[in-house]
Design a protein around this motif. Sequence first.
Motif, PDB file in Angstrom:
ATOM      1  N   VAL A   1       0.840  -1.203   0.000  1.00 35.52           N
ATOM      2  CA  VAL A   1       0.000   0.000   0.000  1.00 35.52           C
ATOM      3  C   VAL A   1       0.873   1.250   0.000  1.00 35.52           C
ATOM      4  O   VAL A   1       0.624   2.207  -0.745  1.00 35.52           O
ATOM      5  CB  VAL A   1      -0.944   0.010   1.226  1.00 35.52           C
ATOM      6  CG1 VAL A   1      -1.689   1.340   1.323  1.00 35.52           C
ATOM      7  CG2 VAL A   1      -1.936  -1.138   1.143  1.00 35.52           C
ATOM      8  N   GLY A   2       1.923   1.240   0.821  1.00 32.86           N
ATOM      9  CA  GLY A   2       2.813   2.392   0.905  1.00 32.86           C
ATOM     10  C   GLY A   2       3.525   2.688  -0.399  1.00 32.86           C
ATOM     11  O   GLY A   2       3.684   3.857  -0.789  1.00 32.86           O
ATOM     12  N   LEU A   3       3.953   1.636  -1.106  1.00 35.33           N
ATOM     13  CA  LEU A   3       4.612   1.839  -2.399  1.00 35.33           C
ATOM     14  C   LEU A   3       3.638   2.413  -3.422  1.00 35.33           C
ATOM     15  O   LEU A   3       4.014   3.235  -4.261  1.00 35.33           O
ATOM     16  CB  LEU A   3       5.201   0.516  -2.904  1.00 35.33           C
ATOM     17  CG  LEU A   3       6.414  -0.025  -2.121  1.00 35.33           C
ATOM     18  CD1 LEU A   3       6.775  -1.422  -2.601  1.00 35.33           C
ATOM     19  CD2 LEU A   3       7.617   0.910  -2.260  1.00 35.33           C
ATOM     20  N   GLN A   4       2.376   1.986  -3.349  1.00 35.87           N
ATOM     21  CA  GLN A   4       1.359   2.543  -4.245  1.00 35.87           C
ATOM     22  C   GLN A   4       1.127   4.027  -3.954  1.00 35.87           C
ATOM     23  O   GLN A   4       0.768   4.805  -4.849  1.00 35.87           O
ATOM     24  CB  GLN A   4       0.039   1.774  -4.098  1.00 35.87           C
ATOM     25  CG  GLN A   4       0.092   0.315  -4.517  1.00 35.87           C
ATOM     26  CD  GLN A   4       0.361   0.124  -5.999  1.00 35.87           C
ATOM     27  OE1 GLN A   4      -0.009   0.956  -6.816  1.00 35.87           O
ATOM     28  NE2 GLN A   4       1.028  -0.967  -6.346  1.00 35.87           N
ATOM     29  N   LEU A   5       1.340   4.421  -2.689  1.00 36.96           N
ATOM     30  CA  LEU A   5       1.193   5.829  -2.301  1.00 36.96           C
ATOM     31  C   LEU A   5       2.483   6.624  -2.522  1.00 36.96           C
ATOM     32  O   LEU A   5       2.578   7.786  -2.119  1.00 36.96           O
ATOM     33  CB  LEU A   5       0.791   5.916  -0.819  1.00 36.96           C
ATOM     34  CG  LEU A   5      -0.602   5.369  -0.466  1.00 36.96           C
ATOM     35  CD1 LEU A   5      -0.772   5.264   1.048  1.00 36.96           C
ATOM     36  CD2 LEU A   5      -1.695   6.245  -1.062  1.00 36.96           C
ATOM     37  N   SER A   6       3.483   5.959  -3.131  1.00 36.19           N
ATOM     38  CA  SER A   6       4.765   6.586  -3.509  1.00 36.19           C
ATOM     39  C   SER A   6       5.689   6.871  -2.328  1.00 36.19           C
ATOM     40  O   SER A   6       6.586   7.714  -2.424  1.00 36.19           O
ATOM     41  CB  SER A   6       4.523   7.883  -4.308  1.00 36.19           C
ATOM     42  OG  SER A   6       3.819   7.596  -5.501  1.00 36.19           O
ATOM     43  N   TYR A   7       5.500   6.178  -1.200  1.00 33.29           N
ATOM     44  CA  TYR A   7       6.476   6.261  -0.119  1.00 33.29           C
ATOM     45  C   TYR A   7       7.701   5.437  -0.507  1.00 33.29           C
ATOM     46  O   TYR A   7       7.577   4.400  -1.165  1.00 33.29           O
ATOM     47  CB  TYR A   7       5.886   5.732   1.191  1.00 33.29           C
ATOM     48  CG  TYR A   7       4.789   6.603   1.774  1.00 33.29           C
ATOM     49  CD1 TYR A   7       5.012   7.947   2.041  1.00 33.29           C
ATOM     50  CD2 TYR A   7       3.531   6.078   2.062  1.00 33.29           C
ATOM     51  CE1 TYR A   7       4.011   8.750   2.576  1.00 33.29           C
ATOM     52  CE2 TYR A   7       2.524   6.870   2.598  1.00 33.29           C
ATOM     53  CZ  TYR A   7       2.770   8.208   2.851  1.00 33.29           C
ATOM     54  OH  TYR A   7       1.778   9.000   3.375  1.00 33.29           O
ATOM     55  N   ASP A   8       8.900   5.871  -0.089  1.00 33.72           N
ATOM     56  CA  ASP A   8      10.099   5.141  -0.489  1.00 33.72           C
ATOM     57  C   ASP A   8      10.310   3.910   0.384  1.00 33.72           C
ATOM     58  O   ASP A   8       9.778   3.800   1.495  1.00 33.72           O
ATOM     59  CB  ASP A   8      11.335   6.047  -0.475  1.00 33.72           C
ATOM     60  CG  ASP A   8      11.663   6.579   0.910  1.00 33.72           C
ATOM     61  OD1 ASP A   8      12.128   5.793   1.751  1.00 33.72           O
ATOM     62  OD2 ASP A   8      11.450   7.789   1.152  1.00 33.72           O
ATOM     63  N   ASP A   9      11.109   2.980  -0.137  1.00 34.73           N
ATOM     64  CA  ASP A   9      11.312   1.684   0.500  1.00 34.73           C
ATOM     65  C   ASP A   9      11.939   1.820   1.884  1.00 34.73           C
ATOM     66  O   ASP A   9      11.584   1.097   2.817  1.00 34.73           O
ATOM     67  CB  ASP A   9      12.192   0.810  -0.405  1.00 34.73           C
ATOM     68  CG  ASP A   9      12.320  -0.616   0.097  1.00 34.73           C
ATOM     69  OD1 ASP A   9      11.283  -1.229   0.409  1.00 34.73           O
ATOM     70  OD2 ASP A   9      13.455  -1.117   0.193  1.00 34.73           O
ATOM     71  N   GLY A  10      12.883   2.758   2.027  1.00 40.96           N
ATOM     72  CA  GLY A  10      13.536   2.952   3.320  1.00 40.96           C
ATOM     73  C   GLY A  10      12.558   3.387   4.397  1.00 40.96           C
ATOM     74  O   GLY A  10      12.588   2.879   5.528  1.00 40.96           O
ATOM     75  N   PHE A  11      11.680   4.328   4.061  1.00 38.63           N
ATOM     76  CA  PHE A  11      10.671   4.793   5.017  1.00 38.63           C
ATOM     77  C   PHE A  11       9.746   3.651   5.421  1.00 38.63           C
ATOM     78  O   PHE A  11       9.431   3.477   6.606  1.00 38.63           O
ATOM     79  CB  PHE A  11       9.854   5.932   4.399  1.00 38.63           C
ATOM     80  CG  PHE A  11       8.612   6.293   5.179  1.00 38.63           C
ATOM     81  CD1 PHE A  11       8.699   6.967   6.388  1.00 38.63           C
ATOM     82  CD2 PHE A  11       7.355   5.943   4.700  1.00 38.63           C
ATOM     83  CE1 PHE A  11       7.556   7.291   7.109  1.00 38.63           C
ATOM     84  CE2 PHE A  11       6.202   6.260   5.415  1.00 38.63           C
ATOM     85  CZ  PHE A  11       6.304   6.935   6.622  1.00 38.63           C
ATOM     86  N   LEU A  12       9.327   2.843   4.447  1.00 38.79           N
ATOM     87  CA  LEU A  12       8.396   1.752   4.740  1.00 38.79           C
ATOM     88  C   LEU A  12       9.054   0.650   5.563  1.00 38.79           C
ATOM     89  O   LEU A  12       8.393  -0.006   6.374  1.00 38.79           O
ATOM     90  CB  LEU A  12       7.829   1.191   3.431  1.00 38.79           C
ATOM     91  CG  LEU A  12       6.912   2.163   2.676  1.00 38.79           C
ATOM     92  CD1 LEU A  12       6.571   1.615   1.295  1.00 38.79           C
ATOM     93  CD2 LEU A  12       5.635   2.439   3.463  1.00 38.79           C
ATOM     94  N   THR A  13      10.356   0.449   5.376  1.00 34.51           N
ATOM     95  CA  THR A  13      11.078  -0.511   6.220  1.00 34.51           C
ATOM     96  C   THR A  13      11.082  -0.035   7.668  1.00 34.51           C
ATOM     97  O   THR A  13      10.902  -0.828   8.604  1.00 34.51           O
ATOM     98  CB  THR A  13      12.526  -0.690   5.724  1.00 34.51           C
ATOM     99  OG1 THR A  13      12.505  -1.220   4.393  1.00 34.51           O
ATOM    100  CG2 THR A  13      13.301  -1.647   6.626  1.00 34.51           C
ATOM    101  N   ILE A  14      11.260   1.269   7.863  1.00 31.59           N
ATOM    102  CA  ILE A  14      11.206   1.848   9.213  1.00 31.59           C
ATOM    103  C   ILE A  14       9.806   1.686   9.803  1.00 31.59           C
ATOM    104  O   ILE A  14       9.642   1.331  10.974  1.00 31.59           O
ATOM    105  CB  ILE A  14      11.615   3.334   9.182  1.00 31.59           C
ATOM    106  CG1 ILE A  14      13.098   3.466   8.825  1.00 31.59           C
ATOM    107  CG2 ILE A  14      11.329   4.005  10.525  1.00 31.59           C
ATOM    108  CD1 ILE A  14      13.551   4.892   8.581  1.00 31.59           C
ATOM    109  N   VAL A  15       8.771   1.926   8.977  1.00 36.67           N
ATOM    110  CA  VAL A  15       7.385   1.749   9.436  1.00 36.67           C
ATOM    111  C   VAL A  15       7.168   0.315   9.911  1.00 36.67           C
ATOM    112  O   VAL A  15       6.621   0.071  10.995  1.00 36.67           O
ATOM    113  CB  VAL A  15       6.381   2.087   8.309  1.00 36.67           C
ATOM    114  CG1 VAL A  15       4.960   1.672   8.716  1.00 36.67           C
ATOM    115  CG2 VAL A  15       6.412   3.568   7.985  1.00 36.67           C
ATOM    116  N   GLY A  16       7.611  -0.651   9.094  1.00 38.08           N
ATOM    117  CA  GLY A  16       7.438  -2.055   9.457  1.00 38.08           C
ATOM    118  C   GLY A  16       8.199  -2.432  10.711  1.00 38.08           C
ATOM    119  O   GLY A  16       7.713  -3.210  11.541  1.00 38.08           O
TER     120      GLY A  16
END
Length: 422
Positions: free
Chosen positions: A259-274
């Motif tokens: 979902v985050g990638l579809q919203l154009s968040y970068d991979d590094g940010f989403l790894t931190i979220v996870g």
Amino acid sequence: MDTSKATTIIGCFLIHLIIGTIYSTGNIMPYIVSYLHLYSSSLTNSSMSILFYICVLSFTFSFHLAAYLTTKFSLKKSIYIGNTIFVSVLFISSFTTNPLAMIIVYGFFLGVGAGISYIPALMISLNCYPNNRGLITGVIICAFGLGSFFFNFVASFTANPNDSKPQTYEVNGGSDKFFDESVAMNVPLMFRVLGFCYMAVTILALFLIKDSELKEENNVKENVSIKSCFKSSPFYQIFFGILFSGTAGLFFVASFKTVGLQLSYDDGFLTIVGSIGSIFNGTSRIFWGILIDKTSFKTTYTCILTFQVILCLTFPLICNINYLFLIWTVIMFACLGGNYTLLPPIAIKLYGKITGVRIYAFFICSMGLASIFVYFIQLYVIKFLGYDYLFLVLSGLSLCPFISNMFFEENISQKDLQEKLV
């Protein structure tokens, strides 16, 4: 002070830390799908989301296999069997390029290995401190939630060291996002690095654990059969309640990165979220366990469901704001941890230690069924209605057990319980 109890708790904590990395699937899913897409061009992120859900399904249903193995082997030997399967899956997956084979090897057998080890490690811990069931349950399965925090960074650094962004590709007449070959081809190495890490921690944990056995207790609750437990209304209120309420947390854990990638968040940010989500998933279990000990199952479950209903309803309104995306996601991770934490104490409280462990194996299956339930909801609701309606459906599913929980009868005397179950 009995140091063997302390070291045993540490060992069981480490076992749950490793098997809890099944939650890392949500973080590494885009890498795996991108890798498999090189060999199967029609593959999409949505279709492969079933990988995590199959993992959860096999994990929960293998609790029955774990219960059987503990009758043939000691609790510690059962952990050895489970973690051997778990670690082996990582190495075998590193040679797998077929999507169906990946679902079978990683999705099915990783869950089986985790499920076999989960109950024995928890039961050994509860035997060490039987008077603090809620707290000990929270501490041990806290590790189950924390595992992905440590290994998300290992996986992401190995697979995507340069924090590359996924590219948009045409697939089946539509579009989807995949990482390019420079990232995708790191997936086999990622599996092997994780495999060696898990092996090392498992060896240390088994060295620390002192084996123990489940002992029968002489009370009314231990004299009831599994079949008679199915006649009690609390069983169905808990089973179907978790079936409905588990869907929201499972979706967030499995698909937050997609979902985050579809919203154009970068991979590094989403790894931190996870990873932050994993901390909340893990540490919140201690909080939920203490809350159960201090209040009740009913009060704790009501708190969890209230959060889920509100967060799912409001997520579409805030998801484009990065810090709110993070906050909503990590709280949903914590709610999922709460759903898991509720089950062992209430099963033992209602049905006793021996019967309760067996009933717990049935309760946890509801979470496995929830994973398949949410997969089909996700697949068809997103396809025909879109993400906004998906979160509305997830909110409604949490509202159902919220209403049922108002009528839940928790404090049943042994005499009343026997009358209800016979």
